[in-house]
Design an enzyme around this catalytic site. Sequence first.
Site, PDB file in Angstrom:
ATOM      1  N   PRO A   2      -3.400 -45.012  72.179  1.00 31.18           N
ATOM      2  CA  PRO A   2      -3.318 -44.596  70.620  1.00 31.18           C
ATOM      3  C   PRO A   2      -3.606 -43.899  70.325  1.00 31.18           C
ATOM      4  CG  PRO A   2      -3.335 -47.054  70.589  1.00 31.18           C
ATOM      5  CD  PRO A   2      -3.697 -46.661  72.479  1.00 31.18           C
ATOM      6  N   GLU A   3      -2.852 -42.619  69.630  1.00 30.93           N
ATOM      7  CA  GLU A   3      -3.509 -42.144  68.065  1.00 30.93           C
ATOM      8  C   GLU A   3      -2.880 -42.188  66.930  1.00 30.93           C
ATOM      9  OE1 GLU A   3      -4.616 -37.941  68.478  1.00 30.93           O
ATOM     10  OE2 GLU A   3      -4.709 -37.976  70.796  1.00 30.93           O
ATOM     11  N   LYS A  59      -8.005 -46.705  63.038  1.00 36.36           N
ATOM     12  CA  LYS A  59      -6.946 -47.355  63.842  1.00 36.36           C
ATOM     13  C   LYS A  59      -6.785 -48.454  63.365  1.00 36.36           C
ATOM     14  CE  LYS A  59      -8.101 -44.164  67.600  1.00 36.36           C
ATOM     15  NZ  LYS A  59      -7.239 -44.108  68.813  1.00 36.36           N
ATOM     16  N   ARG A 112      -6.348 -54.219  80.023  1.00 36.29           N
ATOM     17  CA  ARG A 112      -7.395 -54.106  79.996  1.00 36.29           C
ATOM     18  C   ARG A 112      -8.875 -54.479  78.887  1.00 36.29           C
ATOM     19  NH1 ARG A 112      -6.911 -48.237  81.519  1.00 36.29           N
ATOM     20  NH2 ARG A 112      -8.589 -48.363  81.629  1.00 36.29           N
ATOM     21  N   ARG A 266     -14.443 -35.046  77.023  1.00 40.51           N
ATOM     22  CA  ARG A 266     -13.223 -34.683  76.831  1.00 40.51           C
ATOM     23  C   ARG A 266     -12.118 -33.214  76.781  1.00 40.51           C
ATOM     24  NH1 ARG A 266     -11.023 -38.485  72.455  1.00 40.51           N
ATOM     25  NH2 ARG A 266      -9.384 -39.071  74.292  1.00 40.51           N
TER      26      ARG A 266
END
Length: 276
Positions: A2-3, A59, A112, A266
């Site tokens: 998630p950003e 975050k 995960r 990336r």
Amino acid sequence: MPELPEVELVAASLQKLVSGRTISSAELRRERLAPDHAAESFRELLAGATIRVITRRGKHILFDLDNGRTLITHLRMSGRFMLLGPDREDPKYSHAVFYFGDESRLVFQDQRHFGFMRIVESPNLHDAKELKKLAPEPFGPEFTAAYLRRTLKSANRALKLVLLDQTKILGLGNIYASEAMFMAKANPKRRASSLTLKKIDALFETIRGVLAESIAHGSTLNVDPENIDGSYYGGGYESSWRVYDREGEPCIGCSARIKRVVQGGRSTYYCPVCQR
Ligand SMILES: [Zn+2]
């Protein structure tokens, strides 16, 4: 992963759903989720505390408790919160559970296994190692055009890499970095210090613009209390991306083909004609 806008949505949803509730008991089922605490101390530090307010720093999602402590959490790749009633079974990969007095419970589920939790004394929150090095919040008073000028002018790396560095610029992940650079017509491969002040000022506006646009989108979504995660932005939101994930497609500004390059491992998407 998630950003920031997705994490903002998760924090706002938690604030709506569980602030004001008292944690009657807490269970740490996977000790590596909270490496600083044994299961017993995790429970002792949280039991009996009322959640006052849930906010976000970068975050990290912060649960401010009325016992003088703050629970720091990070969803990382796949963490999610699930507010479940007594009739619902724990899902697989339930790594922490917070029980409330009304028999409901908040489960942290993480397929995960990269999620993170730590409990700190609230007065020391700003010294917490996870938060200490973070750059100013994109909508806070310290993030100004002057801050961005100073930061980029003293950075010798490629612009994209500086934008992703959360100790320099907070809030842009891979998607929104590409979008912000496209809107400011800034080339991702250009050395950050070589940008003109005019371009940096444009970037200041577009960084806030893409984040504000995405946060506004999130605020229109109905979040399922049993599935509070960052995946709500799927299913259609991608269609609003201007360059991200559009390799080979025509630029919406000039029709040149969107290019993809790999920077720091990336993908970056950009228009080689518009972005100089
Ligand atoms: Zn173009």
